[in-house]
Design an enzyme around this catalytic site. Structure first.
Site, PDB file in Angstrom:
ATOM      1  N   TYR A 143       0.817  -1.213   0.000  1.00 52.30           N
ATOM      2  CA  TYR A 143       0.000   0.000   0.000  1.00 52.30           C
ATOM      3  C   TYR A 143       0.853   1.268   0.000  1.00 52.30           C
ATOM      4  O   TYR A 143       0.374   2.346  -0.344  1.00 52.30           O
ATOM      5  CB  TYR A 143      -0.927   0.022   1.213  1.00 52.30           C
ATOM      6  CG  TYR A 143      -2.010  -1.037   1.199  1.00 52.30           C
ATOM      7  CD1 TYR A 143      -2.325  -1.729   0.040  1.00 52.30           C
ATOM      8  CD2 TYR A 143      -2.700  -1.347   2.352  1.00 52.30           C
ATOM      9  CE1 TYR A 143      -3.309  -2.700   0.040  1.00 52.30           C
ATOM     10  CE2 TYR A 143      -3.696  -2.308   2.354  1.00 52.30           C
ATOM     11  CZ  TYR A 143      -3.994  -2.990   1.191  1.00 52.30           C
ATOM     12  OH  TYR A 143      -4.974  -3.950   1.185  1.00 52.30           O
ATOM     13  N   LYS A 194       3.383 -15.194   1.729  1.00 57.60           N
ATOM     14  CA  LYS A 194       3.431 -15.975   0.489  1.00 57.60           C
ATOM     15  C   LYS A 194       4.893 -16.197   0.127  1.00 57.60           C
ATOM     16  O   LYS A 194       5.359 -15.846  -0.966  1.00 57.60           O
ATOM     17  CB  LYS A 194       2.678 -15.261  -0.631  1.00 57.60           C
ATOM     18  CG  LYS A 194       1.178 -15.381  -0.523  1.00 57.60           C
ATOM     19  CD  LYS A 194       0.678 -16.810  -0.779  1.00 57.60           C
ATOM     20  CE  LYS A 194       0.820 -17.191  -2.233  1.00 57.60           C
ATOM     21  NZ  LYS A 194       0.331 -18.593  -2.466  1.00 57.60           N
ATOM     22  N   ASP A 227      -3.028 -17.926   1.335  1.00 56.82           N
ATOM     23  CA  ASP A 227      -4.199 -18.564   0.744  1.00 56.82           C
ATOM     24  C   ASP A 227      -4.675 -19.726   1.598  1.00 56.82           C
ATOM     25  O   ASP A 227      -5.883 -19.919   1.800  1.00 56.82           O
ATOM     26  CB  ASP A 227      -3.911 -19.004  -0.698  1.00 56.82           C
ATOM     27  CG  ASP A 227      -2.589 -19.757  -0.856  1.00 56.82           C
ATOM     28  OD1 ASP A 227      -1.804 -19.811   0.102  1.00 56.82           O
ATOM     29  OD2 ASP A 227      -2.352 -20.279  -1.964  1.00 56.82           O
ATOM     30  N   ASP A 251      -5.227  -7.009   5.821  1.00 57.48           N
ATOM     31  CA  ASP A 251      -6.448  -6.351   5.386  1.00 57.48           C
ATOM     32  C   ASP A 251      -7.494  -7.394   4.993  1.00 57.48           C
ATOM     33  O   ASP A 251      -8.655  -7.357   5.430  1.00 57.48           O
ATOM     34  CB  ASP A 251      -6.119  -5.430   4.207  1.00 57.48           C
ATOM     35  CG  ASP A 251      -7.240  -4.465   3.868  1.00 57.48           C
ATOM     36  OD1 ASP A 251      -8.309  -4.519   4.508  1.00 57.48           O
ATOM     37  OD2 ASP A 251      -7.053  -3.651   2.950  1.00 57.48           O
ATOM     38  N   ASP A 255     -10.785  -8.984   7.636  1.00 54.11           N
ATOM     39  CA  ASP A 255     -12.179  -8.842   7.224  1.00 54.11           C
ATOM     40  C   ASP A 255     -12.855 -10.204   7.137  1.00 54.11           C
ATOM     41  O   ASP A 255     -14.022 -10.367   7.515  1.00 54.11           O
ATOM     42  CB  ASP A 255     -12.268  -8.127   5.874  1.00 54.11           C
ATOM     43  CG  ASP A 255     -12.225  -6.615   6.024  1.00 54.11           C
ATOM     44  OD1 ASP A 255     -12.013  -6.140   7.152  1.00 54.11           O
ATOM     45  OD2 ASP A 255     -12.390  -5.915   5.019  1.00 54.11           O
TER      46      ASP A 255
END
Length: 369
Positions: A143, A194, A227, A251, A255
């Protein structure tokens, strides 16, 4: 009674003022019962600040936040301000607070209250008793990394670029937060990345392992690809204690985890800065839901996420574990009694508004304190 503690209250927009009023009643309860004394100041942020001063956060309010021991935040935003230039949007107020206070570790608990286990989108037997914490790095990663932007190539086509970048120091300080939390919980940290396809993920693993081996040998450390973590949160969420991860993955995963609980209206959060020489951290506490302008002023908002955010404030800024527990038990008991706001309404329960829910939590506190 402990000495005064400086707390800045920023109610914000939409339902923010309504739910904050209930939090202030809880603060008043602590003062009235001589459990703790707080030096409360209030300020404007978001759309309310823009309406009053032309900016979503004034320098004076920022100075007050930097001088406080903790900030208790409501919510910002609404259709009224959607047409404003990007730099004047209400959300820029909290983004500036996070930046100037150097708030880098976002703590998002996902806790399922027994009375709300049926509200989850998962089967109750999968989520009953769930209590996990996601620690999201908040100021680095894709970001904020450079280079970034959209560029025109030689053939006239365009390419979008964002860069995932982390330094060892950025990783180290947030995994320290995760290990410290795990020591006070069930002693397990899962670092999520990852690393199979991203070099930055490999660095996260290396740093997390080094910090654990150097300073936290009593805490169990495991690793998981992002994942797979998303899949495991749906398959068996109770396997996790503390998850620590990057800005992007945090993020997404926080959620996802929030919906395991059944309602955004029940979930608090904390965002912490680095400790200074005295051990004091800048910190901001807020519910994870938005300003919900569609129900603002209608006495329909669930105040519990704000109340639980104040409980986190007591725990992490002032080390008032017993007092934080009082609030959490009061909320638990009120839900067990069958009272519900609209967002968590269930058959056989009594639907109440914001004020009645606040009244009932305060009465419950008076019984248990």
């Amino acid at each position: 009674m402990p000495a005064n503690r400086k707390v800045l209250v920023l109610a914000g927009d939409g339902i923010g003022p309504e739910i904050m009023r209930q939090a202030l009643r809880v603060i008043e309860f602590f003062d009235r019962r001589h459990l703790a004394s707080f030096d409360i100041s209030e300020g404007l942020v978001g759309g309310a600040a823009y309406d009053a001063s032309g900016v979503p956060l004034t320098d004076e309010t920022l100075d007050a936040a930097l001088a406080s021991e903790a900030v208790l935040f409501g919510a910002v935003g609404g259709a009224k301000w959607d047409a404003l230039p990007f730099e004047l949007r209400p959300e820029r107020g909290i983004l500036r607070l996070r930046k100037e206070m150097d708030l880098f570790a976002n703590l998002r608990p996902a806790v399922v209250f027994d009375a709300l286990a049926d509200a989850s989108s998962l089967k109750p037997e999968l989520v009953a008793g769930l209590d996990l914490m996601i620690v999201r790095e908040l100021t680095g990663g894709i970001y904020f990394g450079a280079p970034r932007g959209v560029e025109t190539l030689a053939d006239g086509s365009r390419r979008g670029v964002n860069t995932e970048v982390y330094t060892e120091a950025e990783i180290e300080r947030v995994v320290h937060v995760a290990f410290d939390l795990a020591r006070k919980r069930r002693g397990r940290v899962c670092e999520v990345d990852k690393a199979n396809v991203m070099e930055s993920g490999g660095l996260w693993r290396e740093v997390a392992q080094r910090v654990r081996d150097t300073d936290y040998r009593d805490v169990e450390l495991s690793f998981m690809y992002a994942d797979n973590c998303a899949m495991q949160l749906v398959r068996n969420p109770r396997q996790f204690d503390v998850i620590v991860t990057t800005n992007l993955f945090g993020d997404l995963l926080s959620d996802l985890a929030s919906m395991l609980t059944g309602s955004l209206g029940m979930l608090p959060s904390a965002t912490l800065g680095a400790p200074d020489e005295s051990g004091r951290r800048h910190a901001l506490y807020e519910p994870i839901h938005g300003s919900a302008p569609d129900i603002a002023g209608k006495n329909q908002a669930n105040p519990m996420a704000e109340l639980l955010s104040f409980a986190m404030l007591l725990r992490y800024s002032f080390e008032m574990e017993e007092d934080a527990g009082l609030i959490e038990r009061a909320c638990t008991n009120v839900l067990a009694s069958g009272l519900r706001t609209a967002d968590v309404m269930a058959p056989g329960c009594a639907k109440v508004g914001t004020r009645v829910m606040g009244d009932t939590v305060v009465r419950e506190l008076e019984k248990t304190a």
